[in-house]
Design a protein around this motif. Structure first.
Motif, PDB file in Angstrom:
ATOM      1  N   GLY A 189      10.421   7.248  -5.067  1.00 12.53           N
ATOM      2  CA  GLY A 189      11.394   8.311  -4.878  1.00 12.53           C
ATOM      3  C   GLY A 189      10.770   9.538  -4.241  1.00 12.53           C
ATOM      4  N   GLY A 190       9.505   9.825  -4.574  1.00 15.98           N
ATOM      5  CA  GLY A 190       8.810  10.948  -3.966  1.00 15.98           C
ATOM      6  C   GLY A 190       8.525  10.728  -2.493  1.00 15.98           C
ATOM      7  N   VAL A 191       8.061   9.523  -2.147  1.00 16.61           N
ATOM      8  CA  VAL A 191       7.795   9.207  -0.742  1.00 16.61           C
ATOM      9  C   VAL A 191       9.098   9.204   0.056  1.00 16.61           C
ATOM     10  CG1 VAL A 191       6.965   7.409   0.834  1.00 16.61           C
ATOM     11  CG2 VAL A 191       5.679   7.942  -1.253  1.00 16.61           C
ATOM     12  N   GLN A 192      10.146   8.616  -0.488  1.00 12.08           N
ATOM     13  CA  GLN A 192      11.447   8.611   0.178  1.00 12.08           C
ATOM     14  C   GLN A 192      11.927  10.037   0.443  1.00 12.08           C
ATOM     15  OE1 GLN A 192      14.503   6.743  -2.173  1.00 12.08           O
ATOM     16  NE2 GLN A 192      16.132   7.192  -0.721  1.00 12.08           N
ATOM     17  N   SER A 193      11.769  10.914  -0.530  1.00 13.33           N
ATOM     18  CA  SER A 193      12.191  12.308  -0.378  1.00 13.33           C
ATOM     19  C   SER A 193      11.357  13.018   0.678  1.00 13.33           C
ATOM     20  CB  SER A 193      12.075  13.033  -1.720  1.00 13.33           C
ATOM     21  OG  SER A 193      12.928  12.446  -2.685  1.00 13.33           O
ATOM     22  N   LEU A 194      10.058  12.744   0.708  1.00 17.08           N
ATOM     23  CA  LEU A 194       9.206  13.334   1.737  1.00 17.08           C
ATOM     24  C   LEU A 194       9.622  12.850   3.119  1.00 17.08           C
ATOM     25  CD1 LEU A 194       6.696  15.094   2.411  1.00 17.08           C
ATOM     26  CD2 LEU A 194       5.336  12.993   2.229  1.00 17.08           C
ATOM     27  N   ASN A 195       9.942  11.562   3.233  1.00 18.97           N
ATOM     28  CA  ASN A 195      10.426  11.033   4.513  1.00 18.97           C
ATOM     29  C   ASN A 195      11.622  11.834   5.021  1.00 18.97           C
ATOM     30  OD1 ASN A 195       8.512   8.961   4.527  1.00 18.97           O
ATOM     31  ND2 ASN A 195       9.921   7.411   3.738  1.00 18.97           N
ATOM     32  N   VAL A 196      12.588  12.074   4.136  1.00 15.85           N
ATOM     33  CA  VAL A 196      13.789  12.811   4.522  1.00 15.85           C
ATOM     34  C   VAL A 196      13.447  14.254   4.871  1.00 15.85           C
ATOM     35  CG1 VAL A 196      16.030  13.658   3.705  1.00 15.85           C
ATOM     36  CG2 VAL A 196      15.314  11.320   3.189  1.00 15.85           C
ATOM     37  N   ALA A 197      12.605  14.870   4.065  1.00 13.07           N
ATOM     38  CA  ALA A 197      12.251  16.268   4.290  1.00 13.07           C
ATOM     39  C   ALA A 197      11.580  16.479   5.640  1.00 13.07           C
ATOM     40  CB  ALA A 197      11.341  16.766   3.172  1.00 13.07           C
ATOM     41  N   CYS A 198      10.791  15.490   6.056  1.00 10.21           N
ATOM     42  CA  CYS A 198       9.995  15.642   7.278  1.00 10.21           C
ATOM     43  C   CYS A 198      10.624  14.971   8.497  1.00 10.21           C
ATOM     44  CB  CYS A 198       8.592  15.087   7.046  1.00 10.21           C
ATOM     45  SG  CYS A 198       7.667  15.997   5.796  1.00 10.21           S
ATOM     46  N   GLY A 199      11.825  14.443   8.364  1.00 14.37           N
ATOM     47  CA  GLY A 199      12.501  13.837   9.501  1.00 14.37           C
ATOM     48  C   GLY A 199      11.999  12.468   9.872  1.00 14.37           C
ATOM     49  N   MET A 200      11.310  11.788   8.967  1.00 12.18           N
ATOM     50  CA  MET A 200      10.865  10.420   9.209  1.00 12.18           C
ATOM     51  C   MET A 200      11.945   9.444   8.762  1.00 12.18           C
ATOM     52  SD  MET A 200       6.839  10.589   8.031  1.00 12.18           S
ATOM     53  CE  MET A 200       7.118  11.393   6.451  1.00 12.18           C
ATOM     54  N   PRO A 201      11.898   8.187   9.213  1.00 11.93           N
ATOM     55  CA  PRO A 201      12.860   7.198   8.702  1.00 11.93           C
ATOM     56  C   PRO A 201      12.809   7.140   7.187  1.00 11.93           C
ATOM     57  CG  PRO A 201      11.665   6.306  10.581  1.00 11.93           C
ATOM     58  CD  PRO A 201      10.993   7.605  10.236  1.00 11.93           C
ATOM     59  N   GLU A 202      13.969   7.129   6.551  1.00 13.30           N
ATOM     60  CA  GLU A 202      14.027   7.207   5.096  1.00 13.30           C
ATOM     61  C   GLU A 202      13.273   6.070   4.420  1.00 13.30           C
ATOM     62  OE1 GLU A 202      17.454   7.540   1.589  1.00 13.30           O
ATOM     63  OE2 GLU A 202      17.961   7.918   3.692  1.00 13.30           O
ATOM     64  N   ASP A 203      13.243   4.905   5.052  1.00 13.52           N
ATOM     65  CA  ASP A 203      12.605   3.743   4.434  1.00 13.52           C
ATOM     66  C   ASP A 203      11.164   3.531   4.873  1.00 13.52           C
ATOM     67  OD1 ASP A 203      13.133   3.016   7.030  1.00 13.52           O
ATOM     68  OD2 ASP A 203      14.068   1.091   6.532  1.00 13.52           O
ATOM     69  N   ALA A 204      10.575   4.485   5.589  1.00 16.60           N
ATOM     70  CA  ALA A 204       9.200   4.316   6.081  1.00 16.60           C
ATOM     71  C   ALA A 204       8.240   4.099   4.923  1.00 16.60           C
ATOM     72  CB  ALA A 204       8.775   5.540   6.892  1.00 16.60           C
ATOM     73  N   GLY A 205       7.472   3.013   4.986  1.00 21.85           N
ATOM     74  CA  GLY A 205       6.498   2.697   3.964  1.00 21.85           C
ATOM     75  C   GLY A 205       7.069   2.136   2.680  1.00 21.85           C
ATOM     76  N   LEU A 206       8.366   1.866   2.645  1.00 21.74           N
ATOM     77  CA  LEU A 206       9.023   1.450   1.400  1.00 21.74           C
ATOM     78  C   LEU A 206       9.814   0.162   1.556  1.00 21.74           C
ATOM     79  CD1 LEU A 206      10.375   4.990   0.430  1.00 21.74           C
ATOM     80  CD2 LEU A 206       8.450   3.814  -0.652  1.00 21.74           C
ATOM     81  N   GLU A 207       9.428  -0.693   2.500  1.00 26.35           N
ATOM     82  CA  GLU A 207      10.233  -1.842   2.857  1.00 26.35           C
ATOM     83  C   GLU A 207      10.061  -3.059   1.967  1.00 26.35           C
ATOM     84  OE1 GLU A 207       8.092  -0.313   4.861  1.00 26.35           O
ATOM     85  OE2 GLU A 207       9.131   0.444   6.663  1.00 26.35           O
ATOM     86  N   PHE A 208       9.090  -3.062   1.034  1.00 26.94           N
ATOM     87  CA  PHE A 208       8.836  -4.240   0.208  1.00 26.94           C
ATOM     88  C   PHE A 208      10.093  -4.672  -0.530  1.00 26.94           C
ATOM     89  CE2 PHE A 208       7.267  -5.963  -3.973  1.00 26.94           C
ATOM     90  CZ  PHE A 208       6.836  -7.165  -3.471  1.00 26.94           C
ATOM     91  N   PRO A 209      10.518  -5.946  -0.405  1.00 27.98           N
ATOM     92  CA  PRO A 209      11.813  -6.372  -0.949  1.00 27.98           C
ATOM     93  C   PRO A 209      11.775  -6.911  -2.388  1.00 27.98           C
ATOM     94  CG  PRO A 209      10.916  -8.113   0.394  1.00 27.98           C
ATOM     95  CD  PRO A 209       9.930  -6.964   0.477  1.00 27.98           C
ATOM     96  N   GLY A 210      10.610  -7.038  -2.992  1.00 31.21           N
ATOM     97  CA  GLY A 210      10.544  -7.600  -4.336  1.00 31.21           C
ATOM     98  C   GLY A 210      10.264  -9.087  -4.335  1.00 31.21           C
ATOM     99  N   LEU A 211      10.072  -9.658  -5.522  1.00 29.29           N
ATOM    100  CA  LEU A 211       9.678 -11.045  -5.656  1.00 29.29           C
ATOM    101  C   LEU A 211      10.629 -11.800  -6.579  1.00 29.29           C
ATOM    102  CD1 LEU A 211       5.852 -10.468  -6.282  1.00 29.29           C
ATOM    103  CD2 LEU A 211       6.911 -11.133  -4.123  1.00 29.29           C
ATOM    104  N   HIS A 212      10.764 -13.110  -6.308  1.00 31.88           N
ATOM    105  CA  HIS A 212      11.479 -13.994  -7.221  1.00 31.88           C
ATOM    106  C   HIS A 212      10.871 -15.398  -7.097  1.00 31.88           C
ATOM    107  CE1 HIS A 212      14.623 -16.965  -8.306  1.00 31.88           C
ATOM    108  NE2 HIS A 212      14.703 -16.179  -9.352  1.00 31.88           N
ATOM    109  N   PRO A 213      10.466 -16.030  -8.221  1.00 33.14           N
ATOM    110  CA  PRO A 213      10.519 -15.497  -9.570  1.00 33.14           C
ATOM    111  C   PRO A 213       9.485 -14.395  -9.794  1.00 33.14           C
ATOM    112  CG  PRO A 213       9.378 -17.583  -9.539  1.00 33.14           C
ATOM    113  CD  PRO A 213       9.914 -17.387  -8.161  1.00 33.14           C
ATOM    114  N   ALA A 214       9.769 -13.541 -10.744  1.00 30.97           N
ATOM    115  CA  ALA A 214       8.890 -12.386 -10.994  1.00 30.97           C
ATOM    116  C   ALA A 214       8.198 -12.550 -12.337  1.00 30.97           C
ATOM    117  CB  ALA A 214       9.708 -11.104 -10.966  1.00 30.97           C
TER     118      ALA A 214
END
Length: 326
Positions: free
Chosen positions: A301-326
């Motif tokens: 949430g902090g990185v996402q907020s920094l992305n928005v604050a600085c005009g970077m793509p909101e999802d930059a560096g946060l693309e990991f989709p998760g795992l299944h089974p986990a």
């Protein structure tokens, strides 16, 4: 953009190191820790063995563009003035500046929840991220409140994994006490109630249970609408609210084993999953939201907020989709 993490030895600090290192626009400069200064980062965060980085003492903070503060309650307020002299932007993950607190130089902290407050975050140099369980509850409740579907108090039943208690051990986090327990540790008066009220616009009555898992938070929000509603109507409200937001997924499956949001599939991701159910008579809405407390509920949430604050793509560096089974 040069970035340092203050309080980098904790669980949230480790997630910040991981996310900042992998971010295409951020350069990780320092990992700062009072207790572990001089030790390799990999001794504390074994998943980061590939980082040739050593912890430095907080007073050795070098000038950077952004400093993340991943410190316990009260500690951020103590060091914020000094950090502000060496960092243009501060992103705080503690409770110290939530609710519009002011920095030492008089700058107002903006709420680090882009789904609801993106406009306020643009250009912000002081950002405070809400708590993990509060984030899940706020994102579930805000759309239905704005749609006029909330009458009276809301009951929020929250479940939290052990990493939410931090990296420092205590009697309640000892494995023999925590391992198989479903411990109701805050049956009334949780501090997240005020956050939920301020940011979602509802009066929340919150209960928190510690469950035997490491990562993850899940909330069940029980809402009484002013008139009967259908599940379809509630889903439409949620889908309209978040159709342009990359990290909120509305779970609307009617079949299968996993029909409601479950944090076990969100480990390491910046997603929050939201689902709902409605009583047959339409007189009660149950909203279910789940997230990784260390990522979407903190570091991500902090990185996402920094992305928005600085005009970077909101999802930059946060693309990991998760795992299944986990």
């Amino acid at each position: 953009m040069k970035v340092s993490v203050v309080g980098a030895a904790g669980y949230t600090g480790g997630e910040l190191l991981r996310l900042v290192h992998a971010h295409p626009k951020l350069e990780l400069v320092q990992a700062l820790s009072r207790r572990h200064a001089g030790r390799p980062v990999a001794e504390v965060h074994p998943n980061l063995h590939h980082l040739a980085l050593t912890f430095r003492a907080p007073q050795e903070l070098e000038p950077v563009d952004t400093a993340f503060l991943a410190l316990p309650s009260g500690a951020s307020a103590e060091v914020e003035a000094g950090v502000g002299e060496r960092a243009e932007t501060i992103v705080d993950l503690s409770p110290d500046f939530r609710g519009g607190g002011l920095s030492a130089d008089g700058t107002a902290y903006r709420t680090g929840l882009p789904e609801l407050f993106a406009d306020e975050l643009v250009g912000a140099t002081r950002i405070s991220v809400p708590g993990c369980m509060a984030t899940a509850a706020i994102l579930a409740l805000a759309p239905v409140q704005r749609a006029g579907l909330v009458a009276g108090d809301v009951v929020v039943d929250a479940r939290a994994g052990s990493s939410g208690s931090g990296a420092e051990p205590g009697p309640a986090s000892h494995h023999a006490e925590r391992g198989n327990a479903f411990r109701v540790y805050k049956p009334a008066g949780h501090r997240h109630e005020t956050e939920i009220a301020a940011l979602a616009g509802v009066r929340a009555r919150m209960t928190v249970t510690a469950v035997p898992t490491v990562r993850g938070a899940q909330v069940l929000c029980h809402v009484t609408p002013p008139q009967p509603v259908t599940r379809r109507e509630v889903l439409q409200v949620l889908q309209r609210a978040y159709r342009d937001h990359p990290f909120v997924r509305i779970v609307a499956r009617g079949r299968g084993v996993h029909r409601m949001p479950d944090p076990q599939f969100l480990g390491g991701t910046n997603f929050v999953d939201i689902g709902c159910a409605v009583d047959e008579d339409g007189g009660r809405i149950v909203l279910v939201a789940a997230l990784d407390n260390l990522v979407k509920g903190a570091a991500g949430g902090g990185v996402q907020s920094l992305n928005v604050a600085c005009g970077m793509p909101e999802d930059a560096g946060l693309e990991f989709p998760g795992l299944h089974p986990a």
